[in-house]
Design a protein around this motif. Sequence first.
Motif, PDB file in Angstrom:
ATOM      1  N   THR A 158       0.835  -1.210   0.000  1.00  0.00           N
ATOM      2  CA  THR A 158       0.000   0.000   0.000  1.00  0.00           C
ATOM      3  C   THR A 158       0.865   1.254   0.000  1.00  0.00           C
ATOM      4  OG1 THR A 158      -1.807  -1.111   1.149  1.00  0.00           O
ATOM      5  CG2 THR A 158      -1.741   1.286   1.291  1.00  0.00           C
ATOM      6  N   ARG A 159       1.838   1.298   0.896  1.00  0.00           N
ATOM      7  CA  ARG A 159       2.728   2.458   0.974  1.00  0.00           C
ATOM      8  C   ARG A 159       3.544   2.618  -0.307  1.00  0.00           C
ATOM      9  NH1 ARG A 159       3.436   7.219   3.417  1.00  0.00           N
ATOM     10  NH2 ARG A 159       2.526   6.245   5.287  1.00  0.00           N
ATOM     11  N   ALA A 160       4.012   1.488  -0.867  1.00  0.00           N
ATOM     12  CA  ALA A 160       4.800   1.547  -2.099  1.00  0.00           C
ATOM     13  C   ALA A 160       3.962   2.089  -3.250  1.00  0.00           C
ATOM     14  CB  ALA A 160       5.332   0.159  -2.443  1.00  0.00           C
ATOM     15  N   THR A 161       2.690   1.672  -3.315  1.00  0.00           N
ATOM     16  CA  THR A 161       1.807   2.142  -4.381  1.00  0.00           C
ATOM     17  C   THR A 161       1.635   3.650  -4.321  1.00  0.00           C
ATOM     18  OG1 THR A 161       0.626   0.032  -4.402  1.00  0.00           O
ATOM     19  CG2 THR A 161      -0.497   1.918  -5.379  1.00  0.00           C
ATOM     20  N   TYR A 162       1.446   4.181  -3.113  1.00  0.00           N
ATOM     21  CA  TYR A 162       1.315   5.621  -2.908  1.00  0.00           C
ATOM     22  C   TYR A 162       2.580   6.339  -3.371  1.00  0.00           C
ATOM     23  CZ  TYR A 162       0.974   9.984  -0.118  1.00  0.00           C
ATOM     24  OH  TYR A 162       0.945  11.289   0.302  1.00  0.00           O
ATOM     25  N   GLU A 163       3.748   5.827  -2.972  1.00  0.00           N
ATOM     26  CA  GLU A 163       5.009   6.476  -3.327  1.00  0.00           C
ATOM     27  C   GLU A 163       5.287   6.390  -4.823  1.00  0.00           C
ATOM     28  OE1 GLU A 163       8.229   5.136  -0.875  1.00  0.00           O
ATOM     29  OE2 GLU A 163       7.123   5.438   0.988  1.00  0.00           O
ATOM     30  N   VAL A 164       4.893   5.266  -5.459  1.00  0.00           N
ATOM     31  CA  VAL A 164       5.089   5.126  -6.900  1.00  0.00           C
ATOM     32  C   VAL A 164       4.258   6.160  -7.651  1.00  0.00           C
ATOM     33  CG1 VAL A 164       4.624   3.634  -8.884  1.00  0.00           C
ATOM     34  CG2 VAL A 164       5.836   2.719  -6.915  1.00  0.00           C
ATOM     35  N   LEU A 165       3.001   6.352  -7.250  1.00  0.00           N
ATOM     36  CA  LEU A 165       2.167   7.347  -7.933  1.00  0.00           C
ATOM     37  C   LEU A 165       2.774   8.743  -7.799  1.00  0.00           C
ATOM     38  CD1 LEU A 165      -0.329   8.219  -9.509  1.00  0.00           C
ATOM     39  CD2 LEU A 165      -1.574   8.356  -7.334  1.00  0.00           C
ATOM     40  N   MET A 166       3.259   9.079  -6.622  1.00  0.00           N
ATOM     41  CA  MET A 166       3.881  10.392  -6.430  1.00  0.00           C
ATOM     42  C   MET A 166       5.091  10.553  -7.360  1.00  0.00           C
ATOM     43  SD  MET A 166       2.063  11.812  -3.977  1.00  0.00           S
ATOM     44  CE  MET A 166       2.986  12.944  -2.951  1.00  0.00           C
ATOM     45  N   SER A 167       5.884   9.479  -7.490  1.00  0.00           N
ATOM     46  CA  SER A 167       7.059   9.536  -8.360  1.00  0.00           C
ATOM     47  C   SER A 167       6.670   9.589  -9.836  1.00  0.00           C
ATOM     48  CB  SER A 167       7.963   8.325  -8.101  1.00  0.00           C
ATOM     49  OG  SER A 167       8.497   8.363  -6.788  1.00  0.00           O
ATOM     50  N   GLN A 168       5.573   8.889 -10.194  1.00  0.00           N
ATOM     51  CA  GLN A 168       5.095   8.954 -11.574  1.00  0.00           C
ATOM     52  C   GLN A 168       4.703  10.382 -11.945  1.00  0.00           C
ATOM     53  OE1 GLN A 168       1.989   5.995 -11.319  1.00  0.00           O
ATOM     54  NE2 GLN A 168       3.208   4.458 -12.404  1.00  0.00           N
ATOM     55  N   LEU A 169       4.044  11.075 -11.032  1.00  0.00           N
ATOM     56  CA  LEU A 169       3.649  12.464 -11.301  1.00  0.00           C
ATOM     57  C   LEU A 169       4.874  13.365 -11.454  1.00  0.00           C
ATOM     58  CD1 LEU A 169       0.642  12.754  -8.833  1.00  0.00           C
ATOM     59  CD2 LEU A 169       0.514  12.813 -11.324  1.00  0.00           C
ATOM     60  N   ASP A 170       5.909  13.087 -10.699  1.00  0.00           N
ATOM     61  CA  ASP A 170       7.149  13.851 -10.826  1.00  0.00           C
ATOM     62  C   ASP A 170       7.849  13.560 -12.152  1.00  0.00           C
ATOM     63  OD1 ASP A 170       7.175  15.340  -8.480  1.00  0.00           O
ATOM     64  OD2 ASP A 170       8.048  13.714  -7.309  1.00  0.00           O
ATOM     65  N   ARG A 171       7.787  12.291 -12.587  1.00  0.00           N
ATOM     66  CA  ARG A 171       8.576  11.846 -13.740  1.00  0.00           C
ATOM     67  C   ARG A 171       7.933  12.208 -15.073  1.00  0.00           C
ATOM     68  NH1 ARG A 171      12.608   8.043 -13.985  1.00  0.00           N
ATOM     69  NH2 ARG A 171      13.038   7.163 -16.035  1.00  0.00           N
ATOM     70  N   TYR A 172       6.609  12.141 -15.143  1.00  0.00           N
ATOM     71  CA  TYR A 172       5.924  12.327 -16.427  1.00  0.00           C
ATOM     72  C   TYR A 172       5.118  13.625 -16.418  1.00  0.00           C
ATOM     73  CZ  TYR A 172       6.923   7.313 -16.603  1.00  0.00           C
ATOM     74  OH  TYR A 172       7.540   6.095 -16.567  1.00  0.00           O
ATOM     75  N   PRO A 173       5.610  14.656 -17.071  1.00  0.00           N
ATOM     76  CA  PRO A 173       4.881  15.931 -17.076  1.00  0.00           C
ATOM     77  C   PRO A 173       3.528  15.831 -17.760  1.00  0.00           C
ATOM     78  CG  PRO A 173       6.743  15.978 -18.627  1.00  0.00           C
ATOM     79  CD  PRO A 173       6.886  14.735 -17.817  1.00  0.00           C
ATOM     80  N   GLU A 174       3.349  14.809 -18.627  1.00  0.00           N
ATOM     81  CA  GLU A 174       2.056  14.669 -19.297  1.00  0.00           C
ATOM     82  C   GLU A 174       0.972  14.120 -18.377  1.00  0.00           C
ATOM     83  OE1 GLU A 174       4.455  10.972 -20.722  1.00  0.00           O
ATOM     84  OE2 GLU A 174       4.811  13.003 -19.951  1.00  0.00           O
ATOM     85  N   LEU A 175       1.373  13.586 -17.221  1.00  0.00           N
ATOM     86  CA  LEU A 175       0.391  13.126 -16.234  1.00  0.00           C
ATOM     87  C   LEU A 175      -0.082  14.317 -15.415  1.00  0.00           C
ATOM     88  CD1 LEU A 175       1.885   9.799 -14.804  1.00  0.00           C
ATOM     89  CD2 LEU A 175       0.084  10.067 -16.517  1.00  0.00           C
ATOM     90  N   GLN A 176      -1.357  14.598 -15.481  1.00  0.00           N
ATOM     91  CA  GLN A 176      -1.912  15.710 -14.719  1.00  0.00           C
ATOM     92  C   GLN A 176      -2.150  15.285 -13.274  1.00  0.00           C
ATOM     93  OE1 GLN A 176      -5.427  17.323 -16.639  1.00  0.00           O
ATOM     94  NE2 GLN A 176      -4.566  16.960 -18.680  1.00  0.00           N
ATOM     95  N   ASN A 177      -1.827  16.161 -12.356  1.00  0.00           N
ATOM     96  CA  ASN A 177      -2.067  15.912 -10.932  1.00  0.00           C
ATOM     97  C   ASN A 177      -3.535  16.196 -10.644  1.00  0.00           C
ATOM     98  OD1 ASN A 177      -2.018  15.635  -8.182  1.00  0.00           O
ATOM     99  ND2 ASN A 177      -0.290  17.013  -7.834  1.00  0.00           N
ATOM    100  N   ASP A 178      -4.367  15.349 -11.201  1.00  0.00           N
ATOM    101  CA  ASP A 178      -5.817  15.524 -11.126  1.00  0.00           C
ATOM    102  C   ASP A 178      -6.432  14.131 -11.098  1.00  0.00           C
ATOM    103  OD1 ASP A 178      -8.367  17.281 -11.661  1.00  0.00           O
ATOM    104  OD2 ASP A 178      -8.458  15.616 -13.096  1.00  0.00           O
ATOM    105  N   MET A 179      -7.296  13.883 -10.124  1.00  0.00           N
ATOM    106  CA  MET A 179      -7.808  12.519  -9.935  1.00  0.00           C
ATOM    107  C   MET A 179      -8.691  12.070 -11.093  1.00  0.00           C
ATOM    108  SD  MET A 179      -6.174  11.634  -7.335  1.00  0.00           S
ATOM    109  CE  MET A 179      -4.894  12.870  -7.681  1.00  0.00           C
ATOM    110  N   ALA A 180      -9.448  12.973 -11.699  1.00  0.00           N
ATOM    111  CA  ALA A 180     -10.283  12.589 -12.836  1.00  0.00           C
ATOM    112  C   ALA A 180      -9.411  12.154 -14.016  1.00  0.00           C
ATOM    113  CB  ALA A 180     -11.193  13.750 -13.238  1.00  0.00           C
ATOM    114  N   PHE A 181      -8.332  12.891 -14.259  1.00  0.00           N
ATOM    115  CA  PHE A 181      -7.411  12.533 -15.341  1.00  0.00           C
ATOM    116  C   PHE A 181      -6.750  11.200 -15.058  1.00  0.00           C
ATOM    117  CE2 PHE A 181      -3.122  12.328 -17.054  1.00  0.00           C
ATOM    118  CZ  PHE A 181      -3.326  12.631 -18.399  1.00  0.00           C
ATOM    119  N   LEU A 182      -6.281  11.000 -13.821  1.00  0.00           N
ATOM    120  CA  LEU A 182      -5.599   9.754 -13.473  1.00  0.00           C
ATOM    121  C   LEU A 182      -6.547   8.562 -13.506  1.00  0.00           C
ATOM    122  CD1 LEU A 182      -3.328  11.034 -10.566  1.00  0.00           C
ATOM    123  CD2 LEU A 182      -2.641  10.499 -12.916  1.00  0.00           C
TER     124      LEU A 182
END
Length: 256
Positions: A158-182
Motif C-alpha cells: 500500500t505504501r509503495a503504491t502511494y510512493e510510486v504514484l507520487m514519483s510517476q507524477l514527478d517523472r511524467y509531465p504529461e500526467l496531470q495531478n488531477d484525480m479525474a485525469f488519473l
Amino acid sequence: MKLNLKNPIVFFDLETTGVNINTDRIVEICYLKVHPNGNEESKTLRINPEMHIPEESSAIHGIYDADVADCPTFRMVAKNIARDIEGCDLAGFNSNRFDIPLLAEEFLRADVDIDMTKRKFIDVQVIFHKMEQRTLSAAYKFYCGRTLEDAHTAEADTRATYEVLMSQLDRYPELQNDMAFLAEISSYNRNVDFAGRMVYDDKGVEVFNFGKYKGESVSEVLKRDPGYYSWILNSDFTLNTKAMLTKIRLRELTAR
C-alpha cells in the motif's frame, strides 16, 4: 510533490485466499487515507475469511489460518471500512481488475450498502504498464530508487503504491495531478460492473464484454433472449455483475 485532491483518496491493498473474485475472500486489508491538506491516516486489519487459506496463497503473503483464527470476519468490520472510505477516491496496484471488484463483493456479502460507482479509481499498475511495463517491486525500484522490503504484505504494498504514484507524477509531465485525469488513464475500458463483464461502448450504451453476445447491447439482448438474464443470475458471476444487470433490466422494464 503533493497530490492535487478535491476529495480524500484511499490507497489500499488486499491480501486474499486466492485470485477468484467470485469465491475468494480477504485475509488482510491495509488502507492509507490521504486528505486534500496532505494529512495521512493508515490502518491495517487482519480478517478471518471463514475458509481455509490455500498453502500457495499463504506462501505469497505469509498469512496462515492460525494467524487469522481469532480475527474479525469481514462482516464484523465492513461498516467501519465503508465509513472510512466514504466520499473518497480509491487507488491501488491492479486495483481496477482485482482489489476493487473483490472489495465490492465483500461489501455485498456483508449486506453493506455502499455506492462505489461515483468514486474515481486510480490504478497505479495501469499507469505503470502504459509507461514502463513492470511489476510493483520493479516499479518501486524504477521510480523510487529503493528495494521494496516485505513485498506482498498489504502494508508494504500500500505504501509503495502511494510512493510510486507520487514519483510517476514527478517523472511524467504529461500526467496531470488531477484525480479525474488519473482515473481516466487508469482505465482500459469503461466498465459497467467492476468485473468488466459489461462495458460502455463509444456511444455510452451498455454492451456485453464476453461470450456469444460480446459487443451487443445489454438491453437489446435481454429483450431478444430473456433467458440469458436467468442464466447469468444462476451462474458463477460476481454479485456486483448480477446487481448491475438487474438494474439495467429493471430500467428497461419500467421504460416500457
